[in-house]
Design a protein around this motif. Structure first.
Motif, PDB file in Angstrom:
ATOM      1  N   PHE A   1       0.816  -1.242  -0.076  1.00 18.79           N
ATOM      2  CA  PHE A   1       0.176   0.022   0.193  1.00 18.79           C
ATOM      3  C   PHE A   1       0.917   1.099   0.111  1.00 18.79           C
ATOM      4  CE2 PHE A   1      -2.472  -3.374   1.575  1.00 18.79           C
ATOM      5  CZ  PHE A   1      -3.644  -3.316   0.861  1.00 18.79           C
ATOM      6  N   LYS A   2       2.033   1.018   0.548  1.00 16.72           N
ATOM      7  CA  LYS A   2       2.977   2.219   0.303  1.00 16.72           C
ATOM      8  C   LYS A   2       3.326   2.533  -1.003  1.00 16.72           C
ATOM      9  CE  LYS A   2       5.516   1.384   4.754  1.00 16.72           C
ATOM     10  NZ  LYS A   2       6.769   0.964   5.210  1.00 16.72           N
TER      11      LYS A   2
ATOM     12  N   LEU B   1       0.978   1.948  -3.425  1.00 12.99           N
ATOM     13  CA  LEU B   1      -0.170   2.146  -4.359  1.00 12.99           C
ATOM     14  C   LEU B   1      -0.220   3.337  -5.143  1.00 12.99           C
ATOM     15  CD1 LEU B   1      -2.203  -0.163  -4.877  1.00 12.99           C
ATOM     16  CD2 LEU B   1      -3.433   0.824  -2.935  1.00 12.99           C
ATOM     17  N   ARG B   2       0.146   4.469  -4.653  1.00 17.99           N
ATOM     18  CA  ARG B   2      -0.018   5.610  -5.166  1.00 17.99           C
ATOM     19  C   ARG B   2       0.763   5.733  -6.644  1.00 17.99           C
ATOM     20  NH1 ARG B   2      -0.290  10.451  -0.895  1.00 17.99           N
ATOM     21  NH2 ARG B   2      -2.393   9.709   0.250  1.00 17.99           N
ATOM     22  N   ALA B   3       1.790   5.121  -6.353  1.00 17.89           N
ATOM     23  CA  ALA B   3       2.700   5.085  -7.645  1.00 17.89           C
ATOM     24  C   ALA B   3       2.051   4.168  -8.611  1.00 17.89           C
ATOM     25  CB  ALA B   3       4.064   4.325  -7.481  1.00 17.89           C
ATOM     26  N   LEU B   4       1.313   3.103  -8.267  1.00 16.82           N
ATOM     27  CA  LEU B   4       0.880   2.244  -9.395  1.00 16.82           C
ATOM     28  C   LEU B   4      -0.480   2.766  -9.865  1.00 16.82           C
ATOM     29  CD1 LEU B   4       0.291  -0.782 -10.300  1.00 16.82           C
ATOM     30  CD2 LEU B   4      -1.128  -1.000  -8.113  1.00 16.82           C
ATOM     31  N   GLN B   5      -1.222   3.773  -9.125  1.00 12.07           N
ATOM     32  CA  GLN B   5      -2.188   4.452  -9.544  1.00 12.07           C
ATOM     33  C   GLN B   5      -1.723   5.406 -10.905  1.00 12.07           C
ATOM     34  OE1 GLN B   5      -3.653   5.742  -5.499  1.00 12.07           O
ATOM     35  NE2 GLN B   5      -5.436   6.117  -6.710  1.00 12.07           N
ATOM     36  N   LYS B   6      -0.684   6.168 -10.413  1.00 12.82           N
ATOM     37  CA  LYS B   6      -0.067   7.042 -11.265  1.00 12.82           C
ATOM     38  C   LYS B   6       0.433   6.526 -12.643  1.00 12.82           C
ATOM     39  CE  LYS B   6       3.265  11.034 -11.478  1.00 12.82           C
ATOM     40  NZ  LYS B   6       4.371  11.684 -10.501  1.00 12.82           N
ATOM     41  N   ASP B   7       1.307   5.158 -12.386  1.00 16.14           N
ATOM     42  CA  ASP B   7       1.724   4.661 -13.562  1.00 16.14           C
ATOM     43  C   ASP B   7       0.661   3.997 -14.536  1.00 16.14           C
ATOM     44  OD1 ASP B   7       4.204   5.303 -12.674  1.00 16.14           O
ATOM     45  OD2 ASP B   7       4.392   3.276 -11.476  1.00 16.14           O
ATOM     46  N   GLU B   8      -0.513   3.462 -14.018  1.00 14.18           N
ATOM     47  CA  GLU B   8      -1.321   2.622 -14.729  1.00 14.18           C
ATOM     48  C   GLU B   8      -2.830   3.356 -15.183  1.00 14.18           C
ATOM     49  OE1 GLU B   8      -1.580  -1.141 -13.737  1.00 14.18           O
ATOM     50  OE2 GLU B   8       0.380  -1.543 -13.176  1.00 14.18           O
ATOM     51  N   GLY B   9      -2.706   4.717 -14.241  1.00 14.40           N
ATOM     52  CA  GLY B   9      -4.122   5.251 -14.583  1.00 14.40           C
ATOM     53  C   GLY B   9      -5.316   4.510 -14.184  1.00 14.40           C
TER      54      GLY B   9
ATOM     55  N   CYS C   1      -8.130  -2.637  -7.782  1.00 15.20           N
ATOM     56  CA  CYS C   1      -9.412  -2.427  -7.385  1.00 15.20           C
ATOM     57  C   CYS C   1      -9.859  -1.682  -6.284  1.00 15.20           C
ATOM     58  CB  CYS C   1     -10.077  -3.748  -7.149  1.00 15.20           C
ATOM     59  SG  CYS C   1     -10.657  -4.611  -8.870  1.00 15.20           S
ATOM     60  N   TYR C   2      -8.917  -1.801  -5.200  1.00 14.76           N
ATOM     61  CA  TYR C   2      -9.027  -0.920  -3.748  1.00 14.76           C
ATOM     62  C   TYR C   2      -8.645   0.526  -4.203  1.00 14.76           C
ATOM     63  CZ  TYR C   2      -8.858  -5.346  -0.667  1.00 14.76           C
ATOM     64  OH  TYR C   2      -9.027  -6.452  -0.086  1.00 14.76           O
ATOM     65  N   ALA C   3      -7.692   0.486  -4.825  1.00 15.49           N
ATOM     66  CA  ALA C   3      -7.065   2.025  -4.971  1.00 15.49           C
ATOM     67  C   ALA C   3      -8.229   2.798  -6.046  1.00 15.49           C
ATOM     68  CB  ALA C   3      -5.695   2.108  -5.850  1.00 15.49           C
ATOM     69  N   GLY C   4      -8.926   2.146  -6.878  1.00 14.86           N
ATOM     70  CA  GLY C   4      -9.879   2.944  -7.760  1.00 14.86           C
ATOM     71  C   GLY C   4     -11.253   3.051  -7.294  1.00 14.86           C
ATOM     72  N   ALA C   5     -11.370   2.409  -6.081  1.00 14.75           N
ATOM     73  CA  ALA C   5     -12.732   2.616  -5.532  1.00 14.75           C
ATOM     74  C   ALA C   5     -12.896   3.739  -4.907  1.00 14.75           C
ATOM     75  CB  ALA C   5     -12.924   1.227  -4.574  1.00 14.75           C
ATOM     76  N   ASP C   6     -14.280   4.308  -4.724  1.00 11.42           N
ATOM     77  CA  ASP C   6     -14.564   5.656  -3.838  1.00 11.42           C
ATOM     78  C   ASP C   6     -15.085   5.279  -2.647  1.00 11.42           C
ATOM     79  OD1 ASP C   6     -14.507   7.979  -5.828  1.00 11.42           O
ATOM     80  OD2 ASP C   6     -15.320   6.473  -7.034  1.00 11.42           O
ATOM     81  N   ILE C   7     -15.465   3.979  -2.436  1.00  2.00           N
ATOM     82  CA  ILE C   7     -16.209   3.568  -1.202  1.00  2.00           C
ATOM     83  C   ILE C   7     -16.135   2.114  -1.243  1.00  2.00           C
ATOM     84  CG2 ILE C   7     -18.151   3.523   0.572  1.00  2.00           C
ATOM     85  CD1 ILE C   7     -18.826   6.077  -0.740  1.00  2.00           C
ATOM     86  N   PHE C   8     -15.643   1.278  -0.203  1.00  2.00           N
ATOM     87  CA  PHE C   8     -15.828   0.084  -0.073  1.00  2.00           C
ATOM     88  C   PHE C   8     -16.922  -0.256   0.941  1.00  2.00           C
ATOM     89  CE2 PHE C   8     -14.534  -4.035   2.254  1.00  2.00           C
ATOM     90  CZ  PHE C   8     -14.128  -4.803   1.159  1.00  2.00           C
ATOM     91  N   LEU C   9     -17.554  -1.507   0.704  1.00  2.00           N
ATOM     92  CA  LEU C   9     -18.589  -2.022   1.771  1.00  2.00           C
ATOM     93  C   LEU C   9     -18.592  -3.298   1.956  1.00  2.00           C
ATOM     94  CD1 LEU C   9     -20.373  -0.101  -0.920  1.00  2.00           C
ATOM     95  CD2 LEU C   9     -21.922  -0.118   1.037  1.00  2.00           C
ATOM     96  N   MET C  10     -18.541  -3.638   3.158  1.00  2.00           N
ATOM     97  CA  MET C  10     -18.683  -4.980   3.837  1.00  2.00           C
ATOM     98  C   MET C  10     -19.713  -5.085   4.692  1.00  2.00           C
ATOM     99  SD  MET C  10     -17.516  -8.233   4.064  1.00  2.00           S
ATOM    100  CE  MET C  10     -16.276  -8.403   2.989  1.00  2.00           C
TER     101      MET C  10
ATOM    102  N   ALA D   1      -5.646   1.422   1.701  1.00  2.00           N
ATOM    103  CA  ALA D   1      -5.606   1.863   0.297  1.00  2.00           C
ATOM    104  C   ALA D   1      -6.066   3.505   0.229  1.00  2.00           C
ATOM    105  CB  ALA D   1      -6.414   1.078  -0.817  1.00  2.00           C
ATOM    106  N   GLY D   2      -6.730   3.992   1.221  1.00  2.00           N
ATOM    107  CA  GLY D   2      -7.287   5.393   1.455  1.00  2.00           C
ATOM    108  C   GLY D   2      -8.573   5.479   1.080  1.00  2.00           C
ATOM    109  N   THR D   3      -9.367   4.236   0.835  1.00  2.00           N
ATOM    110  CA  THR D   3     -10.650   4.010   0.467  1.00  2.00           C
ATOM    111  C   THR D   3     -11.648   3.914   1.786  1.00  2.00           C
ATOM    112  OG1 THR D   3     -10.037   3.085  -1.632  1.00  2.00           O
ATOM    113  CG2 THR D   3     -12.272   2.925  -0.704  1.00  2.00           C
ATOM    114  N   PRO D   4     -12.406   4.866   1.930  1.00  2.00           N
ATOM    115  CA  PRO D   4     -13.480   4.844   3.015  1.00  2.00           C
ATOM    116  C   PRO D   4     -14.461   3.802   2.854  1.00  2.00           C
ATOM    117  CG  PRO D   4     -13.952   6.621   1.581  1.00  2.00           C
ATOM    118  CD  PRO D   4     -12.794   6.072   0.973  1.00  2.00           C
ATOM    119  N   CYS D   5     -14.953   3.308   4.040  1.00  2.00           N
ATOM    120  CA  CYS D   5     -15.651   2.112   4.354  1.00  2.00           C
ATOM    121  C   CYS D   5     -17.013   2.293   5.037  1.00  2.00           C
ATOM    122  CB  CYS D   5     -14.748   0.955   5.007  1.00  2.00           C
ATOM    123  SG  CYS D   5     -13.176   0.527   4.357  1.00  2.00           S
TER     124      CYS D   5
END
Length: 364
Positions: free
Chosen positions: A178-179, A181-189, A266-275, A292-296
């Protein structure tokens, strides 16, 4: 040290227990221990013996009606015939732990029950009362009982009177993933958090008690959201039928057998996670979503409630109603838009630390 890990299922099967056993087993091997996972395979399709990342795995055929119980008395005989320093049994809710307890002999038995008191269906719940007799055997023979949450610890101590044996060691996650993950977001959009259309996410087995149906029932009134469902299980057909009958099937994406990299996206791209599960002893996917910084949004009434903090994670009371889910989803959305969503450090531990704590229990 020679260690036997006993569990109902193991990788490539997925789930909370499977993840827990895999993560600690591979780290114990790296620490120099000889680790063997003794598990079952109801299908008979997996390799009976193999080595995965240094962990020896042996699978016995089991009888598992409705993906439950995993009756495999061969585990008892295998333990009697082989030498181990520690036997670590996992999951109160399946029979391999009982066979491990019966096969203990003079060896040290550690038990991680992943206990949540009731069954996942009405029928399984009915069987819980007579099954508790078997459960008492496991707890009585265990030298140490590891609980993964305060919620589980309270249940175990109340139901089995083992307060002197219990210790809380939570599940962990791979924080290093998860450290970066932001780089993964930036690299892969990664889409979702920055796009106009927002994404809801669920990750886990598809069973009724997991509560995915409540998310789908809310979708007609959440027009700006799509839903990604990651997982598989016996409830999938009914969930798909529900989405179709509600006219939201075009906004629900069904994913399974994802690679770890794909799941992180999927974690990084989600706006809200639900369980919205009614039975959880911990909640690894919630911990990963928060990391991943995704609220739940989670269901109260189980260990999931321990994640609720009023900012990053909101809780819905039981009985779960779609109106309350919609309200909390919109609240989280507004909090993020108004920059009130906090991402300060979470009380979530790395698997390296968790494995060291478990190793200390073995050596005690």
């Amino acid at each position: 040290m020679k260690i036997a890990q006993i569990c109902p299922r193991y990788f490539p099967d997925i789930g909370g227990v499977e993840t827990h056993v895999k993560e600690i087993s591979e780290r114990l091997v790296k620490a120099g221990h000889d680790v063997e996972v003794i598990t079952t395979d109801p299908t008979g399709k997996l390799n009976r013996r193999e080595t995965i990342n240094g962990v020896k795995v042996i699978r016995f055929r089991s009888f598992a009606p409705g993906n439950a119980y995993y009756f495999a008395p061969q585990i008892y005989f295998y333990l009697k015939m082989h030498s181990f320093d520690v036997i670590h049994a996992h999951s109160y809710h399946a029979l391999p732990a009982l066979f491990a307890a019966l096969g203990k002999s003079e060896r040290r038995l550690v038990f991680t029950p992943h206990y949540h008191r009731s069954g996942h269906t009405a029928f399984r719940n009915l069987l819980h009362k007579p099954y508790r007799l078997f459960g008492k055997v496991i707890f009585s023979r265990a030298d140490s009982v590891i609980c993964v949450s305060e919620y589980e610890k309270r249940l175990v101590e109340a139901d089995f009177r083992v307060a002197g044996k219990t210790v809380k060691i939570p599940n962990g996650i791979n924080l290093a993933e998860f450290k970066h993950l932001r780089a993964l977001q930036k690299d892969e959009g990664i889409e979702g958090k920055t796009g106009k259309e927002k994404t809801l996410l669920y990750v886990g087995r598809l069973e009724e008690y997991k509560g995915v149906q409540y998310i789908i029932q809310s979708m007609p009134e959440l027009q700006e959201f799509r839903l990604k469902v990651v997982g598989k299980g016996p409830y999938e057909a009914e969930l798909r039928s529900m989405a179709k009958s509600l006219g939201v099937e075009g906004r629900v994406e069904w994913l399974k057998d994802l690679s770890r990299r794909e799941l992180l996206k999927c974690y990084a791209g989600a706006d809200i996670f639900l369980m919205l599960s009614s039975h959880e002893a911990y909640g690894i996917t919630v911990a990963e979503a928060l990391a991943a910084g995704t609220p739940c949004v989670v269901a109260k009434g189980s260990a999931l409630e321990e994640f609720v903090d009023g900012t990053r994670c909101l809780g819905v009371d039981e009985p779960i109603k779609k109106e309350e889910i919609i309200k909390l989803i919109n609240k989280l959305k507004d909090m993020k838009q108004n920059s009130r969503f906090t991402t300060e450090s979470l009380t979530i531990f790395d698997w390296d630390y968790i494995t060291e704590e478990i190793e200390n229990i073995y050596n005690n």
